[in-house]
Design an enzyme around this catalytic site. Structure first.
Site, PDB file in Angstrom:
ATOM      1  N   CYS A 109       0.895  -1.181   0.000  1.00  0.00           N
ATOM      2  CA  CYS A 109       0.000   0.000   0.000  1.00  0.00           C
ATOM      3  C   CYS A 109       0.918   1.211   0.000  1.00  0.00           C
ATOM      4  O   CYS A 109       1.133   1.832   1.038  1.00  0.00           O
ATOM      5  CB  CYS A 109      -0.873  -0.003   1.249  1.00  0.00           C
ATOM      6  SG  CYS A 109      -1.846  -1.489   1.474  1.00  0.00           S
ATOM      7  N   CYS A 114      -1.267   4.566  10.725  1.00  0.00           N
ATOM      8  CA  CYS A 114      -1.069   5.861  11.392  1.00  0.00           C
ATOM      9  C   CYS A 114      -2.303   6.153  12.242  1.00  0.00           C
ATOM     10  O   CYS A 114      -2.869   7.236  12.168  1.00  0.00           O
ATOM     11  CB  CYS A 114      -0.761   6.968  10.398  1.00  0.00           C
ATOM     12  SG  CYS A 114      -1.994   7.160   9.119  1.00  0.00           S
TER      13      CYS A 114
HETATM   14  C1  LIG Z   1      -1.442   4.771   4.711  1.00  0.00           C
HETATM   15  S1  LIG Z   1      -1.448   4.976   3.005  1.00  0.00           S
HETATM   16  C2  LIG Z   1       0.167   4.440   2.585  1.00  0.00           C
HETATM   17  C3  LIG Z   1       1.257   5.440   2.805  1.00  0.00           C
HETATM   18  C4  LIG Z   1       2.558   5.034   2.188  1.00  0.00           C
HETATM   19  N1  LIG Z   1       2.946   3.690   2.562  1.00  0.00           N
HETATM   20  C5  LIG Z   1       3.689   5.976   2.541  1.00  0.00           C
HETATM   21  O1  LIG Z   1       4.467   5.691   3.444  1.00  0.00           O
HETATM   22  O2  LIG Z   1       3.796   6.995   1.894  1.00  0.00           O
HETATM   23  C6  LIG Z   1      -2.426   3.679   2.465  1.00  0.00           C
HETATM   24  C7  LIG Z   1      -2.436   3.498   0.973  1.00  0.00           C
HETATM   25  O3  LIG Z   1      -3.109   2.270   0.724  1.00  0.00           O
HETATM   26  C8  LIG Z   1      -3.776   2.380  -0.507  1.00  0.00           C
HETATM   27  N2  LIG Z   1      -4.780   1.303  -0.508  1.00  0.00           N
HETATM   28  C9  LIG Z   1      -6.013   1.289   0.017  1.00  0.00           C
HETATM   29  N3  LIG Z   1      -6.591   0.088  -0.154  1.00  0.00           N
HETATM   30  C10 LIG Z   1      -5.688  -0.679  -0.805  1.00  0.00           C
HETATM   31  C11 LIG Z   1      -5.683  -2.022  -1.277  1.00  0.00           C
HETATM   32  N4  LIG Z   1      -6.722  -2.818  -1.124  1.00  0.00           N
HETATM   33  N5  LIG Z   1      -4.585  -2.464  -1.917  1.00  0.00           N
HETATM   34  C12 LIG Z   1      -3.512  -1.672  -2.091  1.00  0.00           C
HETATM   35  N6  LIG Z   1      -3.464  -0.397  -1.673  1.00  0.00           N
HETATM   36  C13 LIG Z   1      -4.529   0.091  -1.030  1.00  0.00           C
HETATM   37  C14 LIG Z   1      -4.305   3.788  -0.506  1.00  0.00           C
HETATM   38  O4  LIG Z   1      -4.491   4.236  -1.829  1.00  0.00           O
HETATM   39  C15 LIG Z   1      -3.192   4.561   0.202  1.00  0.00           C
HETATM   40  O5  LIG Z   1      -2.340   5.148  -0.732  1.00  0.00           O
END
Ligand SMILES: C[S@@+](CC[C@H](N)C(=O)[O-])C[C@H]1O[C@@H](n2cnc3c(N)ncnc32)[C@H](O)[C@@H]1O
Length: 656
Positions: free
Chosen positions: A255, A387
């Site tokens: 993610c 977070c």
């Molecule tokens: C907390 S953020 C990640 C932040 C990132 N790891 C960083 O450090 O910059 C969560 C991310 O998960 C993505 N996301 C949400 N559901 C998901 C899924 N089922 N599979 C993959 N990514 C997903 C969202 O688009 C979002 O960008």
């Protein structure tokens, strides 16, 4: 100045109506308005200030308005909040200006022409009563946290500390730059930033991290454009460091957008190896790519992927999988003050999504294995991160995952900083304690295997009664090495009659969830004695090394026997006097079973053992890591007798 208040009003309005994040909308509005930096700073302050204090402002306004606040037009309410915030919090804005500006905004934006009069009346009332306002009824109102969230924090931290957390949530977050050490040393990056007029201070505990002030827009800095650093909270980088990325590794960031964890991993890996940064949203790929390009991290590739859906070719392939899952974000209230007002009900579904992602991507982690010399190559790491500070999205998700996946274990880690409890493998960073985002992460290591014993039936992949050919075929199919690295298989009349396995730090042996080789031997005996009689090879059944449970057909063996009562025996005393380390050895080998067997009755009959009492009353199972420290009270009792160093205190000298 009027322009600044107008932008703030529109941003607050958008936030309330569309659920638009405050910083996203505000940034766009500021850019489009073309206002100077002073006005932009005021608009930002107003917007954040109102969001940070909304519940408190409403508490005061509701006491002054003859109409209930919920009956007011939404923009009129925002005008009131803007005015009240300036009157109560901003010393440099004269009260009269605060009132007039809000009245003007109401005149311009309210549908009801009488709203301006109402705003005027309420705010003038506030100015009059400013010095004699009642105190807020509780910390939730004082720091404008919804009651349910304040209750969660109080439940977790107690009243006083929860208050400190909520106060920290309303403080200005620092801007933290992580240095791209592949492009510049931290000293060189700091110097470049200072030359560009930026205030720079080294982070107090995180290496290669700089706290920046007076940055203005980062994009205008040459040092930023050249990729000498990226912005990331210390807690987020800490999580990646705890996972232990190393040059040459194969990493999946499941993610990943906007890419912070991938950048941290790539820098730690010195840009050697591969990082596949995935996100479910196609439009976010560009964000990761742009960041990686600016930082010159070409080991990062991106892909659109749903973390919940299995990708066969990824199975067992990655040394490190990062699952920085979507979450309620309630640890980053400092940065996104409006996030606290999210309705709690939809958040309740998040643990399900988090579990689904974790369950799926866990399969991509490389399992532990044995090399051709029989040495253990540890399995890969799964890093779970959020977070948020809600236990149901953090510890609860991890514990439930471990229940479903006994082939993973929490692994302690060492990280810089003032943290306790890192040996548990889980860590929460707190804004009020660590001046970081509220952040949680867990480091999970994939083991070689986890095997269940099935009394009277079998053990792991083997079934009692299997033919020798069938058992050999199973070994081949699963690539199992020979004993002692893997199962002992013993036959009677060509049929599998006894199956054994050695304790191994990379293998779990379980009976109905109980870890037979990592749980205190007494507790294992107590648990199994509830289901079967017990015979053992010593009249004192606390001092046996072999325990047999006839009704279950299970035998347990430990290499040494340890019990505190042995401390009083002369031969034991001599052993310890000869070499103090002997005590730790006896304990670590005597507290845990070293071999587990499942066998048929006819096999057992060949080894008659003493009938034992089952003296154990059970009690809570004590899970402790093998080779745990000697309890200091035990050591304190025995040390003077043998002229040993007394213990240094709880958790003192572990060698003793
Ligand atoms: C907390 S953020 C990640 C932040 C990132 N790891 C960083 O450090 O910059 C969560 C991310 O998960 C993505 N996301 C949400 N559901 C998901 C899924 N089922 N599979 C993959 N990514 C997903 C969202 O688009 C979002 O960008």
């Amino acid at each position: 100045m009027g322009n600044a208040r107008e932008v703030a009003l529109l941003a607050l309005s958008a936030c309330a109506r569309q659920g638009a994040w405050s910083d996203g909308f505000l940034k766009r509005a500021l850019r489009d308005s073309g206002m100077d930096s002073r006005d932009a700073a005021l608009a930002t302050r107003l917007c954040f200030g109102v969001l940070q204090n909304r519940i408190l402002l409403d508490f005061y306004l509701s006491g002054l308005s003859r109409l209930p606040l919920r009956k007011l037009e939404e923009r009129v309410l925002e005008c009131l909040r803007l005015g009240a915030y300036q009157i109560l919090f901003l010393d440099r804005v004269p009260d009269r200006a605060a009132v007039n500006e809000s009245v003007n905004l109401a005149r311009k934006y309210a549908k009801n022409p009488r709203s301006a009069g109402l705003v005027n009346g309420v705010l003038r009332g506030l100015v009059r009563q400013k010095e004699s306002l009642p105190p807020p009824p509780d910390a939730a109102v004082q720091y404008s946290h919804p009651q349910w969230l304040a209750d969660e924090f109080v439940r977790r931290l107690g009243r006083e500390e929860a208050q400190a957390l909520m106060a920290a949530d309303n403080a200005q977050p620092p801007t933290m730059a992580q240095v791209n050490t592949g492009k510049a040393s931290t000293a060189a990056a700091a110097e470049r930033l200072r030359d560009e007029g930026v205030g720079v201070a080294p982070h107090p505990w995180l290496p290669d991290c700089l706290e920046l002030s007076d940055t203005g827009s980062l994009e205008r800095l040459e040092s930023f454009r050249q990729g000498l650093f990226y912005i990331q909270d210390p807690a987020a980088r800490l999580a990646v460091l705890a996972a232990g990325p190393e040059p040459g590794m194969k990493v999946l960031d499941a993610c990943a957008a906007p890419g912070g964890k991938s950048f941290a991993a790539a820098i730690a890996m010195k840009n050697h190896g591969s990082i596949l940064a995935c996100d479910i949203h196609p439009h976010k790929q560009a964000l990761i790519q742009a960041g990686a390009e600016r930082l010159g991290l070409d080991c990062i590739q991106t892909q659109v992927l749903d973390g919940k859906c299995c990708k066969e070719e990824f199975l067992d392939k990655f040394d490190l999988v990062i699952a920085d899952v979507p979450c309620s974000g309630l640890g980053i209230i400092r940065k996104k003050p409006d996030i606290r007002y999210k309705a709690p009900e939809p958040l309740e579904n998040l643990p399900k999504v988090q579990a689904a992602i974790l369950d799926n991507v866990a399969r991509y982690v490389r399992p532990g294995s044995l090399d051709r010399h029989g040495c253990i190559c540890p399995g890969g790491v799964l890093l779970y991160a959020t977070c948020t500070l809600l236990e149901r999205e953090n510890e609860d998700v991890v514990r439930a995952f471990l229940d479903r996946h006994p082939n993973f274990t929490l692994e302690g880690f060492q990280v810089p900083g003032p943290f306790e409890g890192t040996d548990t493998g889980m860590l929460t960073c707190w804004p009020h304690r660590h001046n970081t985002d509220g952040f949680f992460f867990a480091k999970l290591r994939r083991l070689r295997a986890a095997y269940e014993i099935r009394p009277r039936e079998g053990f792991g992949p083997f079934r009692l009664g299997m033919t020798e050919e069938e058992a050999e075929e199973t070994c081949r199919r699963l690539g199992l090495p020979q004993a002692p690295q893997s199962f002992y298989l013993e036959y009677r009349d060509g049929r599998l009659s006894r199956i054994g396995l050695n304790a191994d730090e990379d293998i779990r042996i379980l009976y109905r969830g109980l870890e037979l080789t990592r749980t205190h031997a007494e507790d294992v005996v107590a648990a199994l004695s509830r289901e079967s009689g017990l015979v053992c090879d010593c009249v004192d059944s606390e001092l046996a090394d072999t325990y047999d449970f006839p009704e279950l057909g299970v035998e347990l063996w430990r290499e040494r026997v340890y019990h505190p009562k042995l401390l009083d025996r002369p031969e034991f005393q001599q052993l310890i006097a000869a070499l103090p380390e002997n005590l730790a050895y006896e304990q670590s080998h005597g507290w845990y079973f070293a071999q587990i067997w499942v066998q048929t009755d006819d096999f057992r009959a060949e080894f008659p053992l003493e009938p034992g009492r089952a003296p154990y009353d059970g009690g809570p199972w004590r899970s402790a890591p093998p080779h745990g420290p000697v309890p200091p009270e035990q050591m304190a009792r025995v040390a003077p007798k043998y002229g040993l160093e007394p213990p240094a205190g709880p958790g003192g000298d572990e060698r003793a």
